[in-house]
Write a protein that holds these residues in place. Structure first.
Motif: not given
Ligand SMILES: Nc1ncnc2c1ncn2[C@@H]1O[C@H](COP(=O)(O)OP(=O)(O)O)[C@@H](O)[C@H]1O
Ligand SMILES: [Mg+2]
Length: 289
Positions: A91-101, A113-117
């Protein structure tokens, strides 16, 4: 065919992320007694995890995880198989998308946000996996060069120079032209570490980096990690079952079970005087091996 019944998980509503100043002040108070790492009250954590929840299908595998990591700190994460350690790292490097938090890197929220590169994020958060993940058709040197040229846009000459420096640092200067098949597992993992370090990330994430290795090859990899921690000043989050390493090198030990951070603190406290019964049981089972 009957349709699969949709079962929704009960995901707790989480508050918005704290402001940078408030988060830093709270983390300072909270973490000061729990880590050997020294930091000042004006510093901010480099990684902030607030109320992280992650579900797969209908199972909640991370349940309100809260953790801050300080620049230069070495945090070792322990816990039984299936407790959510890998999922947290991923989750920390967005290999998984957190569900909440919320996850924030240098006070920038990467969740929601979906804005992260994502490429830039992963460049900044190096990851070393259990299963090395080297390109089999490339030499050690080329494996260390490829991210530098493709992602960082370095010239071949610059990337090669850096690759040789980093391979030297992991004791493989003389193996630069070998392919993974010509290297032992321990050597391959050291190439993978050199590859991650060559990107000069702010944080290195390790997911059981020695678990796939023959016992006699573990030491060399741990020595490289120890050197990064002690002499490289690297911020590291390390999932491992190597208790000796954890005790010696970690600034803080975090015990996870069933998707929850059960206990955290100074390694000597967590290892020698665990407050939680489940921590004690887990450590007992590891030491009995
Ligand atoms: N991609 C996935 N799909 C479904 N379940 C998963 C997935 N990844 C992990 N899980 C489940 O999440 C839980 C935590 O897994 P994991 O984070 O790999 O634990 P650990 O690294 O502590 O062994 C386990 O029950 C695992 O089966
Ligand atoms: Mg795992």
């Amino acid at each position: 065919m009957p349709r699969k019944k949709h079962v929704s998980v009960d995901i707790p509503e989480v508050p918005p992320a704290l402001s940078a100043e408030e988060a830093a002040a709270r983390a300072y108070e909270h973490d000061k007694p729990l880590t050997k790492h020294s930091f000042e009250s004006h510093e901010h954590p480099i990684v902030r995890i607030e109320h992280l929840n992650k579900s797969f299908d209908e199972t909640l595998v991370l349940k309100d995880v809260n953790l801050d990591v300080w620049p230069g700190e070495v945090v070792v994460v322990l816990g039984p198989s299936g407790s959510g350690k890998s999922t947290m790292l991923r989750c920390i490097n967005l290999l998984e998308t957190p569900t909440a938090g919320h996850i924030l890197i240098e006070d920038e929220e990467i969740t929601g946000s979906g804005k992260t590169d994502v490429n830039k994020l992963r460049q900044n958060l190096g990851m070393v996996f259990q299963s090395f993940n080297l390109f089999p058709h490339l030499t050690a040197k080329e494996n260390v060069m490829i991210g530098q040229t493709k992602v960082l846009g370095k010239t071949k000459e610059e990337a090669e120079r850096e690759a040789l420096v980093q391979l030297d640092a992991v004791g493989l200067g003389d193996r630069a032209d070998f392919t993974p098949a010509q290297l032992s597992g321990g050597q391959q993992q050291r190439v993978a570490i050199a590859r991650a370090v060559a990107m000069h990330p702010d944080v290195l994430l390790f997911d059981e980096p020695t678990s796939a290795l023959d016992p006699e090859l573990v030491r060399g990899v741990l020595d490289v990690m120890r050197d990064l921690a002690e002499n490289g000043g690297m911020t590291m989050i390390v999932v491992t079952h190597e208790m000796g390493f954890a005790r010696d090198v970690a600034d803080r030990a975090v015990f996870m079970e069933d998707g929850v951070v059960v206990e955290q603190g100074l390694p000597e406290n967590v290892f020698d005087h665990p407050e939680n019964e489940r921590t004690a049981e887990f450590l007992g089972s590891i030491q009995a091996k």
